[in-house]
Design an enzyme around this catalytic site. Structure first.
Site, PDB file in Angstrom:
ATOM      1  N   GLY A 127       3.980   9.573  28.209  1.00 21.56           N
ATOM      2  CA  GLY A 127       4.441   9.113  28.665  1.00 21.56           C
ATOM      3  C   GLY A 127       6.188   8.926  29.097  1.00 21.56           C
ATOM      4  N   GLU A 147      -4.917 -21.381  21.177  1.00 27.94           N
ATOM      5  CA  GLU A 147      -3.613 -20.671  21.467  1.00 27.94           C
ATOM      6  C   GLU A 147      -2.257 -22.038  21.021  1.00 27.94           C
ATOM      7  OE1 GLU A 147      -4.177 -17.525  22.318  1.00 27.94           O
ATOM      8  OE2 GLU A 147      -5.924 -17.950  22.153  1.00 27.94           O
TER       9      GLU A 147
END
Length: 714
Positions: A296, A516
């Site tokens: 890429g 989190e």
């Protein structure tokens, strides 16, 4: 089938009955309570002289009969073969109560006697083999005539009829026929039908060969297709695409973020356009240029740009096109490609994914033939062999330079290796500008911020990011693409689409929020660690929540990670389990941190075995050096250290993990109030960005954690 005229219901003392005809006899149906069937042989029979006095004229008799015949009468059989004279059958006395009034004292006329059909023989033209054997054993078969191949026979019965029989492989058949006095003969020639089949059988190989030739011709594009010959001969022809005047639509202006690679390739283009400039100084044109880089990064795009800028004939192909069905095709196609290229010199030949045929030649394990070896040997010879390839520049691209053969990489074949690496911040900004052409963007879109949030992204990744943002904007029925669509597209690429319709209970939402918050709190207070970019408890893919960190650009480009950074990384990963234990208790922990444990174990073992971050192991690499077994570099995996050393490694890994766990525990217990505030904010908003998250630390007066090493020094 019993004849109703012979039953007790028929009135009369004597009736002349003709034998049954070979074919099925049609019958007339009378309108009576009990129907009687009269054969035609009786209708056509001449009246007996003894009973002629009681019989009306033929016209009266016909009127009498047809007046009682139903409209569904069938046609009478006209077949009248000669047969023996009719016999007289005595009819039983009829019951007067059930007799038919039209049948009393009537003698019907019958035609000439017909041939008597043997009821024991089948009336079809094709007999079964079992029926044929039964007829032979009963003496009903007069003669047989076998076909030339013995697979069938034609029989003639004693009554003159003929039929065919398919003969199986029966060795006793001839003996059975001879014992029963059957005349046996064999056909001297085939019939017209058999002759046609034999003709087709003889011509089948030629027809099949012509069909295969036609298929090969069609698959290769017909006569005059690739290679100019068409048909099977095109297997050895190269399938490369040729452009006399390349029109790729791509120039160096369309390539961004790879300035160093463009400079190297621009020299190749300039060499083709102005060779005198270099030959005057004694320079020689490079024979090959290998483009190396991750997927890429734009290697193929650079080759297309070279084709668009050079203005010379351009051949392009994929390395996988060389090797195909037959042995030797790969080498033949390489020869054909370079013959065409030399006839068009100076020119450029581009081979994409050259590792498909350019792999290192193996150790010969397995005993089989590898077609790639002949192909790469021919490629080596064509690039720099005895005859050389003057005027032909070979461009090749690969993302696996480690597996290429060393003979292919030497100077004289691929003189230059151009590394096309991942773009830096400046390169990503230029790439974003290129891929934003033709897209309506709002004024709040900042390419620099997007570039800093996408470290390590290649040109293909950034193109996909802008395309996903445009799709999101169209889905939301917007006229322009804003920073929100780009941010959502980035998160979608990283973690998958949002599960907006997922039903999440309050308990689970609270659990994920503290998970989190634990990651973010430990990561924010660790020195020299990546800053928090975003926290979300919206489920995405397989994750219930995500905490995004912005990696350091310099650290990613250099690939150099300090010991403190790796220790901080382990502590951040363990922050989820620590927060769960502190808030919900040891007995209520869940399996949510399983992936974190795998990451921590991998980092700790790498630090001990590979990176030399263990005092007891020291600067020693533990374990094999790796290698590609299919290339003969490492044929078996075995430990190069003792069991005692393995125990030491395990102890060192465990010590590193426990140290990271203690650091995470200390941070969370010290700043428990910030943990509660952050978790509550996540429950309310579900998503918290980096700026809002840092405001909590400023208000809570949080302090950075002092590293373990600093404490020991103090």
């Amino acid at each position: 089938m019993a004849n109703s005229l012979l039953s007790s219901n028929f009135m009369g003392s004597q009736i002349f009955v003709s034998p049954p005809t070979p074919k099925t006899t049609k019958y007339f149906h009378f309108h009576s309570k009990r129907k009687s069937l009269i054969p035609q042989s009786i209708l056509n029979k001449k009246p007996n002289s003894d009973n002629s006095k009681n019989i009306p004229s033929k016209a009266a008799l016909a009127a009498l009969l047809f007046s009682s015949i139903t409209p569904h009468a069938y046609a009478l059989d006209n077949t009248t073969p000669t047969v023996p004279t009719p016999r007289v059958i005595q009819a039983e006395a009829a019951n007067p109560t059930t007799s038919n009034p039209f049948s009393q004292n009537i003698i019907l006329n019958a035609p000439k006697p017909q041939a008597q059909t043997n009821p024991e023989l089948p009336e079809v033209s094709q007999w079964r083999y079992s029926e044929f054997l039964n007829a032979v054993k009963k003496g009903k078969v007069e003669r047989v005539r076998f076909s030339k191949d013995g697979s069938a026979l034609q029989l003639t019965a004693v009554d003159g009829r003929r039929a065919t029989v398919t003969v199986p492989n029966d060795p006793d058949l001839i003996d059975i026929l001879a014992m029963n006095g059957v005349d046996i003969s064999v056909s001297e020639g085939d019939s017209a039908g058999n002759g046609l089949f034999n003709l087709i059988g003889n011509l089948f190989p030629f027809i099949a060969f012509a069909g295969l030739f036609y298929l090969f011709q069609r698959s290769q594009g017909g006569p005059g297709g690739p290679g100019g010959l068409g048909g099977p001969m095109d297997f050895g022809r190269s399938k490369s695409k040729f452009q006399e005047v390349p029109e790729t639509g791509v120039t160096f202006a369309d390539v961004a973020g790879a300035d160093q690679a463009k400079l190297e390739l621009q020299e190749v283009v300039d060499f083709l356009k102005n060779p005198d400039k270099y030959t005057a100084l004694g320079a020689k044109i490079p024979k090959g240029c290998l483009l190396v880089g991750p997927p890429g990064t734009g290697k193929t795009l650079l080759a297309r740009a070279v084709a668009g800028e050079a203005g010379v004939p351009f051949f392009s192909c994929a390395a996988s096109e060389f090797v195909e069905l037959f042995v030797g095709v790969g080498a033949s196609r390489v020869r054909d490609l370079f013959e065409k290229a030399k006839s068009k010199a100076p020119c450029i030949v581009f081979i994409d994914e050259i590792d498909a045929v350019g792999r290192q030649r193996g150790a010969g394990m397995g005993g089989g033939n590898d077609e790639r070896e002949q192909t790469i040997n021919q490629l080596l010879t064509e690039m720099d062999g005895f005859s050389g390839n003057s005027g032909v520049i070979v461009l090749a691209a690969t993302n696996r330079p480690d597996v290429l053969d060393s003979a292919l990489l030497r100077p004289g074949r691929f003189d230059r290796q151009v590394t096309v690496d991942r773009p830096d911040v400046a390169g990503r900004i230029k790439i974003l500008q290129v891929h934003s052409r033709g897209k309506a963007l709002t004024k709040d879109v900042d390419f620099e911020k997007i570039a800093r949030r996408t470290p390590g992204y290649t040109g293909a990744d950034l193109q996909n990011l802008m395309n996903e943002a445009a799709i999101l904007a169209a889905r939301r029925e917007l006229k322009e693409i804003s920073k929100d669509e780009i941010s959502d597209a980035l998160e979608r690429i990283i973690a998958g689409p949002e599960k907006k319709n997922a039903v999440v209970s309050d308990e689970k939402k609270k659990l994920v929020a503290y998970h989190e918050a634990g990651h973010a709190l430990v990561g924010a207070l660790m020195p020299e660690y990546d800053p928090v970019a975003k926290i979300s408890i919206i489920p995405r893919g397989q994750a219930g929540g995500l905490t995004f960190f912005a990696p350091s650009e310099e650290r990613l480009e250099s690939g150099l990670y300090s010991r403190s950074y790796l220790e901080n990384q382990m502590a951040v990963a363990l922050g989820e389990r620590v927060a769960e234990e502190v808030i919900f208790g040891q007995d209520n922990v869940t399996t949510g941190a399983s992936n974190d444990f795998m990451q921590v174990s991998r980092v700790a073992r790498q630090m001990v075995e590979r990176l030399g971050f263990s005092k007891k192991i020291g600067q020693v690499a533990i374990g094999g050096g790796g290698g590609n077994p299919f290339l003969g570099q490492q044929m078996s995996t075995q430990k190069d250290y003792s069991m005692a050393t393995a125990d030491v490694v395990d102890a060192e890994v465990r010590e590193l993990v426990e140290r990271a766990y203690e650091r995470a525990t200390e941070i969370i217990t010290t700043h428990i109030d910030i943990l509660h505030k952050l978790a509550q904010l996540l429950i309310e908003k579900e998503t918290v960005d980096g700026e809002e998250f840092m405001s909590l630390f400023i208000d809570g007066k949080a302090e950075l954690y002092i590293s373990w090493v600093s404490k020991e020094e103090d």
